[in-house]
Scaffold this motif. Structure first.
Motif, mmCIF file in Angstrom:
data_model
loop_
_atom_site.group_PDB
_atom_site.id
_atom_site.type_symbol
_atom_site.label_atom_id
_atom_site.label_comp_id
_atom_site.label_asym_id
_atom_site.label_seq_id
_atom_site.Cartn_x
_atom_site.Cartn_y
_atom_site.Cartn_z
ATOM 1 N N SER A 1 55.038 29.115 61.710
ATOM 2 C CA SER A 1 54.689 28.151 60.410
ATOM 3 C C SER A 1 53.253 28.055 60.615
ATOM 4 C CB SER A 1 55.557 27.201 60.388
ATOM 5 O OG SER A 1 57.073 27.602 60.482
ATOM 6 N N CYS A 52 50.825 30.803 59.870
ATOM 7 C CA CYS A 52 50.801 30.902 58.485
ATOM 8 C C CYS A 52 50.232 30.061 57.432
ATOM 9 C CB CYS A 52 52.288 31.689 57.997
ATOM 10 S SG CYS A 52 52.975 33.058 58.896
ATOM 11 N N GLY A 53 49.826 28.894 58.029
ATOM 12 C CA GLY A 53 49.398 27.992 57.238
ATOM 13 C C GLY A 53 50.291 27.169 56.413
ATOM 14 N N LEU A 54 51.742 27.337 56.798
ATOM 15 C CA LEU A 54 52.998 26.462 56.388
ATOM 16 C C LEU A 54 53.082 25.180 56.931
ATOM 17 C CD1 LEU A 54 55.420 29.460 56.165
ATOM 18 C CD2 LEU A 54 53.936 28.634 54.252
ATOM 19 N N PHE A 64 41.783 27.702 60.660
ATOM 20 C CA PHE A 64 42.705 26.957 59.843
ATOM 21 C C PHE A 64 41.896 25.991 58.993
ATOM 22 C CE2 PHE A 64 45.835 23.589 58.919
ATOM 23 C CZ PHE A 64 46.732 24.354 58.197
ATOM 24 N N THR A 96 41.524 27.981 55.073
ATOM 25 C CA THR A 96 42.974 28.064 55.220
ATOM 26 C C THR A 96 43.433 29.124 53.861
ATOM 27 O OG1 THR A 96 43.429 25.774 55.458
ATOM 28 C CG2 THR A 96 45.257 27.003 54.447
ATOM 29 N N ASP A 97 42.638 28.992 52.837
ATOM 30 C CA ASP A 97 42.814 29.965 51.510
ATOM 31 C C ASP A 97 42.394 31.259 51.878
ATOM 32 O OD1 ASP A 97 43.862 27.758 50.064
ATOM 33 O OD2 ASP A 97 42.133 27.494 48.990
ATOM 34 N N LYS A 125 45.179 32.902 54.159
ATOM 35 C CA LYS A 125 46.275 33.321 53.410
ATOM 36 C C LYS A 125 46.078 34.649 52.713
ATOM 37 C CE LYS A 125 48.197 28.635 52.826
ATOM 38 N NZ LYS A 125 48.722 27.461 52.027
ATOM 39 N N LYS A 126 45.105 34.913 52.393
ATOM 40 C CA LYS A 126 44.533 36.035 51.627
ATOM 41 C C LYS A 126 44.637 37.644 52.460
ATOM 42 C CE LYS A 126 41.458 34.238 48.296
ATOM 43 N NZ LYS A 126 40.051 33.964 47.718
ATOM 44 N N ILE A 141 53.460 38.084 55.217
ATOM 45 C CA ILE A 141 54.607 37.457 55.833
ATOM 46 C C ILE A 141 55.819 37.938 55.208
ATOM 47 C CG2 ILE A 141 55.829 34.887 56.376
ATOM 48 C CD1 ILE A 141 53.068 33.778 55.211
ATOM 49 N N TYR A 157 49.324 38.693 44.989
ATOM 50 C CA TYR A 157 48.280 39.005 45.738
ATOM 51 C C TYR A 157 46.814 39.926 45.163
ATOM 52 C CZ TYR A 157 51.675 38.929 49.726
ATOM 53 O OH TYR A 157 52.436 38.499 50.789
#
Length: 232
Positions: free
Chosen positions: A32, A35-37, A52, A56-57, A60-61, A65, A89
């Motif tokens: 988590s 994955c930036g959650l 991170f 962060t953005d 995620k690109k 997941i 995406y």
């Protein structure tokens, strides 16, 4: 669930890295965070030289997941689901449609492209769930129990597809309770428990370094014990 305790790991580009541990070992917390959650309360990590804290953005690109739960819309068709997730995406047009068709065909689902997900078997849903997470060809793919609850044929199709994806340059981080599958599939493994890394290396090295171990399951039991880990 254990918090992470001074845990340090390095996953190299191109690896299929198995993150294994009993229930509550800290796997979900770690995934988590990566994955930036979940925001770490301390420590740091980088993915493809991105941090991170600052990127962060961007992280995620470049990641994909595939959760254990089906992240699909049951009343939409397989094709409609995948076109939607692909658009999330940033994919579009002919390139997206071609990728959807190619992926469905490889996983034996092209004839069911226009069928609603709610009519699919568990193995079929699992395969569509996988495609949804990899349409954008991520640099790093996080997999949580990708073959749970499927038949042997679906399992083999999923593993073959993941190997093809890895050969194309995607690094895979994989969690599973199927230790024989992990032994055959992963290039490297970390066994964690109570938020700490207990052992790390290739399956062959871990087995060789554990007295009387015949397989990865023997290594796992030796390191984490036989205590039941049932949790509410």
């Amino acid at each position: 669930m254990f918090s992470l305790d001074n845990l340090t790991l390095e996953v190299k580009e191109g690896q299929i890295f198995g993150l294994l541990g009993p229930n509550g070992a800290g796997k979900t917390t770690l995934i988590s965070m990566l994955c930036g959650l979940v925001k770490p309360t301390s420590g740091s990590f980088t993915i493809d030289q991105l941090t991170f804290a600052k990127n962060t953005d961007d992280i995620k690109k470049i990641i994909g997941i595939v959760p254990q739960e089906y992240a699909l819309y049951p009343t939409l068709t397989a094709s409609e689901n995948l076109m939607y997730f692909g658009s999330m995406y940033g994919m579009k047009g002919a390139a997206l449609k071609e990728k959807v068709i190619e992926s469905l065909e490889f996983l034996g689902l092209l004839n069911f492209a226009d069928k609603r997900i709610e009519t699919f078997s568990g193995g079929m849903k699992r395969r569509v769930n996988l495609i949804a997470g990899i349409l954008h060809h991520p640099k790093v793919l996080f997999l949580d129990e990708p073959t749970v609850g499927v038949d042997v044929q679906s399992k083999n199709a999923i593993i073959d597809y993941l190997k093809k994806l890895n050969a194309g340059g995607t690094t895979i981080i994989y969690t599973s309770h199927h230790l024989s599958e992990a032994q055959d599939f992963c290039t490297d493994i970390a066994i964690i428990d109570r938020g700490k890394v207990y052992a790390e290396g290739s399956p062959a090295v871990l087995i060789a370094n554990t007295p009387n171990a015949r397989n990865l399951e023997d290594v796992f039991i030796e390191l984490t014990g036989k205590e039941l880990r049932d949790a509410l």
